[in-house]
Design an enzyme around this catalytic site. Structure first.
Site, short mmCIF file in Angstrom:
data_model
loop_
_atom_site.label_atom_id
_atom_site.label_comp_id
_atom_site.label_asym_id
_atom_site.label_seq_id
_atom_site.Cartn_x
_atom_site.Cartn_y
_atom_site.Cartn_z
N HIS A 21 0.85 -1.19 0.00
CA HIS A 21 0.00 0.00 0.00
C HIS A 21 0.89 1.24 0.00
CE1 HIS A 21 0.88 0.50 4.24
NE2 HIS A 21 0.46 -0.74 4.49
N HIS A 24 4.26 1.34 1.95
CA HIS A 24 5.38 0.63 1.33
C HIS A 24 5.92 1.43 0.15
CE1 HIS A 24 2.69 -2.63 2.99
NE2 HIS A 24 3.74 -2.63 3.78
N CYS A 140 2.77 -11.55 17.93
CA CYS A 140 1.82 -10.98 16.96
C CYS A 140 2.30 -11.35 15.57
CB CYS A 140 1.74 -9.45 17.10
SG CYS A 140 0.78 -8.71 15.75
N CYS A 143 2.78 -8.33 13.06
CA CYS A 143 4.02 -7.59 13.35
C CYS A 143 5.23 -8.48 13.14
CB CYS A 143 4.09 -7.13 14.81
SG CYS A 143 2.98 -5.82 15.27
N CYS A 164 -2.88 -7.05 19.86
CA CYS A 164 -1.75 -6.19 19.50
C CYS A 164 -2.27 -4.75 19.40
CB CYS A 164 -1.21 -6.66 18.15
SG CYS A 164 -0.13 -5.45 17.38
N HIS A 167 -2.09 -3.70 15.46
CA HIS A 167 -3.00 -4.32 14.50
C HIS A 167 -4.40 -4.58 15.05
CE1 HIS A 167 0.95 -5.15 12.66
NE2 HIS A 167 0.28 -4.87 11.57
N LYS A 324 -2.23 4.53 12.20
CA LYS A 324 -1.28 4.14 11.16
C LYS A 324 -2.00 3.37 10.07
CE LYS A 324 2.36 0.87 10.31
NZ LYS A 324 3.05 -0.30 10.80
N LYS A 327 -2.69 -2.64 6.12
CA LYS A 327 -3.59 -3.57 5.43
C LYS A 327 -4.54 -4.21 6.44
CE LYS A 327 -3.09 -3.98 1.06
NZ LYS A 327 -4.05 -4.00 0.02
N1 MSP Z 1 9.18 -7.58 6.88
C1 MSP Z 1 9.41 -6.54 7.81
C2 MSP Z 1 10.68 -5.80 7.49
C3 MSP Z 1 11.90 -6.65 7.48
S1 MSP Z 1 13.30 -5.73 6.98
C4 MSP Z 1 14.58 -6.75 7.28
C5 MSP Z 1 8.25 -5.58 7.78
N2 MSP Z 1 7.49 -5.57 6.70
S2 MSP Z 1 6.21 -4.62 6.46
O1 MSP Z 1 5.59 -5.10 5.24
O2 MSP Z 1 5.39 -4.57 7.60
O3 MSP Z 1 6.77 -3.23 6.12
C6 MSP Z 1 7.06 -2.28 7.12
C7 MSP Z 1 7.57 -1.04 6.42
O4 MSP Z 1 6.62 -0.60 5.43
C8 MSP Z 1 7.72 0.16 7.33
O5 MSP Z 1 8.92 0.14 8.04
C9 MSP Z 1 7.66 1.26 6.32
O6 MSP Z 1 8.84 1.27 5.60
C10 MSP Z 1 6.53 0.80 5.41
N3 MSP Z 1 5.22 1.16 5.93
C11 MSP Z 1 4.17 0.32 6.19
N4 MSP Z 1 3.10 1.06 6.61
C12 MSP Z 1 3.44 2.35 6.63
C13 MSP Z 1 2.75 3.54 6.93
N5 MSP Z 1 1.49 3.56 7.30
N6 MSP Z 1 3.44 4.70 6.80
C14 MSP Z 1 4.75 4.74 6.39
N7 MSP Z 1 5.42 3.64 6.09
C15 MSP Z 1 4.81 2.44 6.23
O7 MSP Z 1 8.10 -4.83 8.74
#
Ligand code: MSP
Length: 749
Positions: A21, A24, A140, A143, A164, A167, A324, A327
């Protein structure tokens, strides 16, 4: 070997359980922008993004979608690559170099080698790095982390599970034997690192946060799970009854991608890739700061591998209620919607301009549109098209001379045009320096603000000089030329500076200005006033940022979501009063989620295009969400048997409707607040507006399914489902109720 001028930047590798989304996209755009900027500055760059493909969350998403875990991750990776390409982030558009996947065999090899290195070494306090013990606690899955009590919303009673806080979904109880990493022995080494390298964690506020976290005392961390509970993961070397904890596995990707620990990978990417590019710069969201700024450096110290260059954490995109975007909650902006309605560069610009880097920021579809119209269509786009159109009209499309001859200087001065462009040139140099400083400090918003300050200045310069008036007098022709030259030269500077932010648009501006040279290889710090050559023939002029019709676009977006909601509530009438929870996919099928697999819904077309057929299903079954396996013979009127365990998963409670109202622009939806015996009433939406008047429902005792994942309908989160019988051919809903006194919150069993 010493390599000069290399730059390695990484994003987190995103969980491959659901579609990406806007959050990311943001991190990936930041990394992409930095890469392009460094490339312009002459660095050899390597940009990694990718997916984290192991663990319970992936396995569960796969099961929900009737896919194998491998099918699930392959599907998400395909979608993610396509989405990233749509925003210019793929290799073909000059974006990422490596799309890392943790299921690749070389990563198994590298991660295993890393584990062994850590296991063979000792902590700074002389103890073994890895030991076996018993773990008991909460986990979780969304997370991917173990949770302390403070990180959980306590359960209402003993029969419930805590949730959590991020979430808002129940956590899992883990109680098993496993391997631990002795993180607690690394506290002093980490504090020394933060002390000796003040730039290691940025921004400053995050550095302080981590320092106090580490000072507060580090706990050893569990780094394995029993294979019998988490099988979709890398086996622990020499002990295949256990699998590697996903964070331990995932962090290592940053080095295995470059060939560390695997000869096969090293041969594939070039034997000196690791030496050339490591240490890298990690761009992450602040949600995963501890893993990157404490656990990862400790792991690297334990394995004897050099530490990263820096860990840079940005803030979170929030919905309008301040939560925040994710998904799981269904409140994040969807890339498919953004892509359908906005120019990719307008979205990139918005992301980098709107969020003060490091801080949180609220967002919705409308603010993106407003920025695109004000800053791009009316701002930059208008400046470019008015300047170039005038060059075409008054000078036949040939860049005029900046010079004003002696005899004409006084006249020029009268309309605010100085003899030389020294003032303008000095201002531009200042803008450029501030811009560069902004980018170097990750203050992208500030860098852009500076450029837009310049746009306003040049706009004013043009408006004051009134070229259309100058064009009427032959005597002012030199002044006219000088005005247009100055404007066009400023645009040239801006195109170069803006390239990392909006690559396609910057290229288009560059071409319209008739410039040769590859804008992605020109260093903005080398810009010199006068680089635009008199006599250059400008290119075809066409609008770079067409204005978006706000009313029309917002109505279209609204309509798309409304159609999904309406279908969702229509679908619900055959199964219950609330349509909100009938989705089958990995994520809640919320108004803002992309995988609304609602039975019989018009969105089936969308589901079809976004979700591959389920295994063993015909395409039609996959689209409609019909059962896949042949159903056993069951009495007529019963869809299929469930076990008592299945039933126990559904938590139903007695509730009382406190308030009820219609949802604007949604014929079928009512919005309730319902007391289900908790500290706060819940908000629940139900598709029964055509059969009940809201005012007649206040005080009504109802039955609520209270453990459904919350999801959004028409911008409102529904935190449960109201039960109703479906009566007659048209499925008229009749609310279930009690005829005896029942306390709110009483559980139905
Ligand atoms: N898989 C782990 C990361 C492992 S790295 C060795 C993970 N994945 S995640 O799909 O949850 O992605 C988290 C990252 O996505 C956040 O750190 C950020 O970079 C981005 N974001 C996800 N949601 C976000 C927001 N709502 N706002 C800004 N960035 C966000 O954690």
């Amino acid at each position: 070997m010493v390599f000069m001028n290399s730059f390695y930047v990484t994003t987190p590798i995103y969980y491959a359980n659901s579609l990406p989304h806007m959050g990311h996209l943001y991190t990936t755009v930041v990394a992409d922008c930095l890469t392009r900027y460094k490339r312009q500055r002459g660095y050899e760059t390597c940009f990694l993004t990718g997916t984290d493909e192991h663990g319970l969350n992936i396995a569960r998403a796969a099961a929900r979608n009737e896919r194998t875990p491998q099918e699930q991750v392959d599907y998400i990776v395909g979608e993610m690559k396509e989405m990233f390409a749509a925003f210019g982030l793929d290799p073909e558009h000059g974006g990422y170099d490596i799309f890392m996947r943790t299921t690749e065999p070389f990563h198994y090899e590298g991660a295993s080698a890393f584990w062994r290195r850590v296991a063979a070494g000792q902590t700074p306090k002389g103890r073994e790095n890895i030991y076996k013990d018993f773990y008991e606690g909460w986990f979780c899955a969304p997370c991917g982390t173990f949770k302390t009590d403070e990180e959980l919303a306590p359960a209402a009673n003993d029969s419930e599970t805590p949730k959590c806080l991020i979430h808002e979904t129940p956590v899992d109880r883990v109680s098993e034997e496993g391997y631990f990493f002795r993180l607690s022995d690394y506290d002093e080494a980490l504090l020394e690192l933060y002390e000796s390298r003040p730039d290691f964690i940025r921004p400053e506020s995050r550095r302080n946060e981590i320092i106090s976290f580490v000072r507060g005392g580090l706990q050893d961390t569990s780094i394995s799970r029993l294979r019998s509970s988490v099988g979709w993961a890398i086996p622990v070397p020499d002990d295949s009854a256990h699998t590697v904890y996903i964070w331990f596995d995932a962090l290592i990707n940053y080095v295995t991608a470059l060939g560390w620990g695997s000869e096969a990978r090293s041969a594939e990417v070039g034997p000196e890739k690791f030496e050339r590019f490591w240490p890298g710069l990690h761009i992450i969201g602040k949600d995963i700061l501890r893993q990157h700024a404490a656990l990862w450096p400790a792991m690297l110290l334990a394995a004897g591998v050099e530490l990263p260059r820096a860990v840079v954490a940005h803030g979170m995109w929030l919905d309008q209620t301040g939560r925040k975007g994710s998904k799981t909650l269904g409140n994040a902006l969807e890339l498919s919607t953004l892509r359908r309605h906005y120019q990719p560069d307008a979205v990139r610009y918005f992301l980098l301009r709107e969020m003060a880097f490091g801080q949180d920021c609220k967002v919705d579809y409308e603010v993106i549109l407003e920025r695109a119209n004000s800053d791009l269509a009316s701002g930059l786009g208008n400046l470019v098209s008015r300047t170039l159109t005038m060059i075409r009209r008054y000078f036949d499309g040939v860049v005029p001379s900046p010079e004003i001859s002696e005899g004409r200087r006084l006249q020029a001065k009268r309309v605010g045009v100085g003899t030389d462009a020294q003032d303008l040139a000095s201002t531009l140099e200042l803008v450029r320096d501030q811009f560069v400083q902004g980018v170097e400090e990750f203050a992208f918003h500030r860098a852009l603000e500076t450029v837009w300050g310049m746009i306003a200045r040049v706009d004013k310069f043009i408006s004051d000089a009134k070229p259309w008036e100058l064009a009427k007098s032959e005597e002012q022709r030199e002044t006219l030329g000088a005005v247009l030259y100055r404007a066009a030269e400023t645009i040239r500077w801006m195109a170069l500076m803006l390239y990392p932010f909006m690559p396609e648009s910057a290229r288009a501006i560059w071409q319209q200005l008739g410039q040769d040279g590859d804008v992605q290889r020109l260093d903005p710090t080398q810009l010199q006033w006068g680089g635009l050559t008199e006599g250059t023939r400008i290119g075809e002029v066409s609008p770079i940022f067409p204005r978006i019709d706000k009313a029309k676009t917002m109505a279209e977006i609204e309509k798309e979501f409304a159609q999904r909601d309406e279908k969702a509530s229509a679908g619900a009438q055959s199964t219950g009063a609330d349509a909100a929870h009938s989705g089958t996919d990995a994520t809640p099928s919320g108004a803002h989620a992309t995988q609304a697999a609602v039975p019989g819904s018009e969105t089936a077309a969308e589901v079809k295009s976004e979700a591959p057929p389920m295994r063993g299903a015909t395409e039609a079954e996959a689209v409609t969400g019909a059962p896949v396996a042949p159903a056993p013979a069951v009495p007529e009127g019963i869809a299929t048997y469930i076990t008592i365990d299945d039933f126990a998963k559904v938590e139903m409670r007695a509730g009382e409707i406190l308030t009820a109202e219609r949802v604007p622009k949604a014929d079928k939806l009512l919005r309730f607040t319902v007391d289900v015996g908790e500290a706060q009433p819940r908000q629940i939406l139900a598709g029964i507006a055509q059969h009940y008047e809201p005012e007649n429902l206040i005080g009504r005792r109802i039955v609520v399914v209270s453990n459904l994942q919350p999801r959004k309908l028409r911008g409102f989160e529904s935190q449960g489902m109201v039960l109703a019988a479906s009566v007659g051919d048209e499925g008229r809903p009749v609310l279930a109720t009690f005829t005896e006194e029942v306390p709110n919150g009483a559980r139905l069993k």
